[in-house]
Design an enzyme around this catalytic site. Structure first.
Site, PDB file in Angstrom:
ATOM      1  N   ARG A 199       0.845  -1.191   0.000  1.00  0.00           N
ATOM      2  CA  ARG A 199       0.000   0.000   0.000  1.00  0.00           C
ATOM      3  C   ARG A 199       0.887   1.250   0.000  1.00  0.00           C
ATOM      4  O   ARG A 199       2.059   1.190   0.388  1.00  0.00           O
ATOM      5  CB  ARG A 199      -0.912   0.017   1.229  1.00  0.00           C
ATOM      6  CG  ARG A 199      -1.812  -1.209   1.355  1.00  0.00           C
ATOM      7  CD  ARG A 199      -2.604  -1.164   2.654  1.00  0.00           C
ATOM      8  NE  ARG A 199      -3.511  -2.297   2.793  1.00  0.00           N
ATOM      9  CZ  ARG A 199      -3.177  -3.461   3.344  1.00  0.00           C
ATOM     10  NH1 ARG A 199      -1.944  -3.637   3.806  1.00  0.00           N
ATOM     11  NH2 ARG A 199      -4.053  -4.442   3.442  1.00  0.00           N
ATOM     12  N   LYS A 224      -1.905  -1.713   7.597  1.00  0.00           N
ATOM     13  CA  LYS A 224      -3.289  -1.274   7.768  1.00  0.00           C
ATOM     14  C   LYS A 224      -4.015  -2.128   8.792  1.00  0.00           C
ATOM     15  O   LYS A 224      -4.875  -1.648   9.536  1.00  0.00           O
ATOM     16  CB  LYS A 224      -4.009  -1.338   6.419  1.00  0.00           C
ATOM     17  CG  LYS A 224      -5.471  -0.938   6.451  1.00  0.00           C
ATOM     18  CD  LYS A 224      -6.093  -1.056   5.077  1.00  0.00           C
ATOM     19  CE  LYS A 224      -7.586  -0.697   5.115  1.00  0.00           C
ATOM     20  NZ  LYS A 224      -8.214  -0.833   3.780  1.00  0.00           N
ATOM     21  N   HIS A 287      -3.902   2.957  -5.514  1.00  0.00           N
ATOM     22  CA  HIS A 287      -4.207   1.673  -4.887  1.00  0.00           C
ATOM     23  C   HIS A 287      -4.483   0.590  -5.937  1.00  0.00           C
ATOM     24  O   HIS A 287      -4.366  -0.604  -5.647  1.00  0.00           O
ATOM     25  CB  HIS A 287      -5.408   1.807  -3.948  1.00  0.00           C
ATOM     26  CG  HIS A 287      -5.564   0.654  -3.006  1.00  0.00           C
ATOM     27  ND1 HIS A 287      -4.741   0.449  -1.916  1.00  0.00           N
ATOM     28  CD2 HIS A 287      -6.444  -0.387  -2.995  1.00  0.00           C
ATOM     29  CE1 HIS A 287      -5.111  -0.645  -1.281  1.00  0.00           C
ATOM     30  NE2 HIS A 287      -6.135  -1.166  -1.914  1.00  0.00           N
ATOM     31  N   ARG A 290      -1.732  -1.926  -6.446  1.00  0.00           N
ATOM     32  CA  ARG A 290      -1.740  -3.101  -5.553  1.00  0.00           C
ATOM     33  C   ARG A 290      -2.599  -4.190  -6.164  1.00  0.00           C
ATOM     34  O   ARG A 290      -2.231  -5.372  -6.157  1.00  0.00           O
ATOM     35  CB  ARG A 290      -2.258  -2.689  -4.176  1.00  0.00           C
ATOM     36  CG  ARG A 290      -2.484  -3.826  -3.184  1.00  0.00           C
ATOM     37  CD  ARG A 290      -2.818  -3.253  -1.811  1.00  0.00           C
ATOM     38  NE  ARG A 290      -3.366  -4.219  -0.883  1.00  0.00           N
ATOM     39  CZ  ARG A 290      -2.651  -5.053  -0.132  1.00  0.00           C
ATOM     40  NH1 ARG A 290      -1.333  -5.062  -0.255  1.00  0.00           N
ATOM     41  NH2 ARG A 290      -3.233  -5.878   0.711  1.00  0.00           N
ATOM     42  N   HIS A 313      -3.043 -10.254   3.106  1.00  0.00           N
ATOM     43  CA  HIS A 313      -4.464 -10.547   3.275  1.00  0.00           C
ATOM     44  C   HIS A 313      -4.650 -11.778   4.167  1.00  0.00           C
ATOM     45  O   HIS A 313      -3.972 -12.787   4.004  1.00  0.00           O
ATOM     46  CB  HIS A 313      -5.117 -10.820   1.911  1.00  0.00           C
ATOM     47  CG  HIS A 313      -5.301  -9.581   1.093  1.00  0.00           C
ATOM     48  ND1 HIS A 313      -4.369  -9.157   0.183  1.00  0.00           N
ATOM     49  CD2 HIS A 313      -6.308  -8.681   1.051  1.00  0.00           C
ATOM     50  CE1 HIS A 313      -4.798  -8.042  -0.392  1.00  0.00           C
ATOM     51  NE2 HIS A 313      -5.966  -7.731   0.120  1.00  0.00           N
ATOM     52  N   TYR A 322      -9.110  -8.490  -5.132  1.00  0.00           N
ATOM     53  CA  TYR A 322      -8.029  -7.809  -5.832  1.00  0.00           C
ATOM     54  C   TYR A 322      -7.560  -8.599  -7.055  1.00  0.00           C
ATOM     55  O   TYR A 322      -6.679  -8.163  -7.777  1.00  0.00           O
ATOM     56  CB  TYR A 322      -6.830  -7.616  -4.903  1.00  0.00           C
ATOM     57  CG  TYR A 322      -7.020  -6.549  -3.865  1.00  0.00           C
ATOM     58  CD1 TYR A 322      -6.591  -5.250  -4.096  1.00  0.00           C
ATOM     59  CD2 TYR A 322      -7.626  -6.834  -2.659  1.00  0.00           C
ATOM     60  CE1 TYR A 322      -6.761  -4.260  -3.137  1.00  0.00           C
ATOM     61  CE2 TYR A 322      -7.792  -5.855  -1.690  1.00  0.00           C
ATOM     62  CZ  TYR A 322      -7.358  -4.572  -1.938  1.00  0.00           C
ATOM     63  OH  TYR A 322      -7.528  -3.603  -0.986  1.00  0.00           O
TER      64      TYR A 322
END
Length: 343
Positions: A199, A224, A287, A290, A313, A322
């Protein structure tokens, strides 16, 4: 109201007060029970004075927001963006409404207005913050709200996850446009995002000590999700980080010594330069790089656990949001497999 009664050779004391849960305690002798009752009644009476329903007429929604911004927000990782969001809330008309008069309808109207201006995901985050403010007031600040007004507000359904990937020529154009800008860190930032799936905030927080060049690993202590991780680096990613590391001998030094806002502005300026030739680039977010990286990892043949190790993740369902493989690449892979079987 208090009571003391004997049960099984012991004395059970109970104290009841409106607005408080029942207090109960058992003692060996009656004198201790009476002493506890007097102390407990005194404590509850004092708290009842503070727990005054009439305070709802003297407290506005804005008062709660300001207290939350002062006492709670500073401890959060996303404190800057949350503080700005609260500033916007304070400019709303409903921020001046007292807690005695605020109703779910005020926030339902706010939801509908915002849905005409921004995406559903943004509205969900706003409603979530407001609900957290009211819940904190009820649970921790002894604000005598009968219920959380956000609890009855219908939440909008978030849109499906973005599927934006780099189109033909976009990466080359972006990297070329970087050379025309003033920021020397945008180009390596873009490349690292694609090579590692990191990120923007993770990239900007990388410090010299986090790089293990010998083993090709990078530690990401602040994420995050607040779960540190160590990711394997491709040759390109390792080379970029080694070059940036050479610029300082201080192990605490950030490899990207720029603010998040300066980096964001450099990214937007870069896109505007590219948009002169590729108009669709305006819809690309940083983003999305990513997203592009994770998709490329799967196209390389990495497994779900391997990709999760890199991306961080924890939930495979989130990981697949994603992951949007190019259908034409899958067709080519299927046909190649069929030919090999036939042979």
């Amino acid at each position: 109201m208090a009571s003391i009664r004997k049960r099984n050779d012991k004395w059970q004391a109970q104290v009841r007060r409106t607005g408080h849960t029942l207090r109960t305690k058992t003692f060996i002798n009656r004198a201790d029970a009476k002493r506890w009752v007097r102390q407990t009644e005194l404590e509850l009476d004092r708290s009842t004075l503070a727990y005054d329903p009439s305070s709802l007429d003297r407290t506005s929604v804005g008062d709660l927001l300001r207290r939350y911004a002062r006492d709670v927000t500073p401890a959060k990782r996303g404190k800057a963006s949350e503080a700005k969001r609260i500033e916007v809330f304070l400019r709303q008309r409903w921020a001046n409404v007292t807690l005695a008069r605020i109703t779910p309808q005020a926030f339902s109207q706010h939801r509908d207005k915002r849905l005409r201006e921004v995406e559903a995901g943004t509205v969900l985050r706003e409603l979530g913050l407001l609900q957290a403010v009211f819940e904190t007031a009820r649970q921790e600040w002894d604000i005598p709200l009968p219920e959380n007004p956000l609890a009855k507000v219908r939440k909008p359904k978030a849109a499906n996850g973005r599927t934006r990937r780099l189109q033909s020529g976009e990466l080359t154009a972006l990297l070329s446009a970087c050379t025309e800008g003033r920021s020397e860190y945008l180009r390596p930032g873009i490349l690292l995002a694609i090579e590692t799936g990191m990120r923007r905030g993770e990239i900007l927080n990388v410090r010299r000590r986090d790089l293990d060049a010998e083993n090709g690993l990078l530690s990401i202590p602040e994420t995050k999700t607040d779960v540190p991780r160590t990711i394997p680096l491709s040759e390109n990613a390792a080379r970029i980080l080694i070059e940036l590391r050479a610029e300082s001998t201080d192990n605490d030094a950030r490899l990207f010594p720029v603010s998040a806002n300066a980096f964001r502005l450099a990214w937007e300026r870069c896109k505007r330069r590219v948009a002169k030739h590729l108009p669709d680039i305006e819809g690309l977010r940083f983003h999305d790089l990513r997203h592009e990286a994770v998709s490329r990892f799967f196209e390389m043949g990495l497994s779900v656990p391997e990709v999760a190790t890199i991306s961080g993740h924890k939930d495979p369902r989130m990981l697949f949001r994603y992951t949007h493989l190019k259908p034409e690449d899958i067709v080519a892979k299927l046909r190649k497999t069929k030919l090999r079987v036939a042979a």
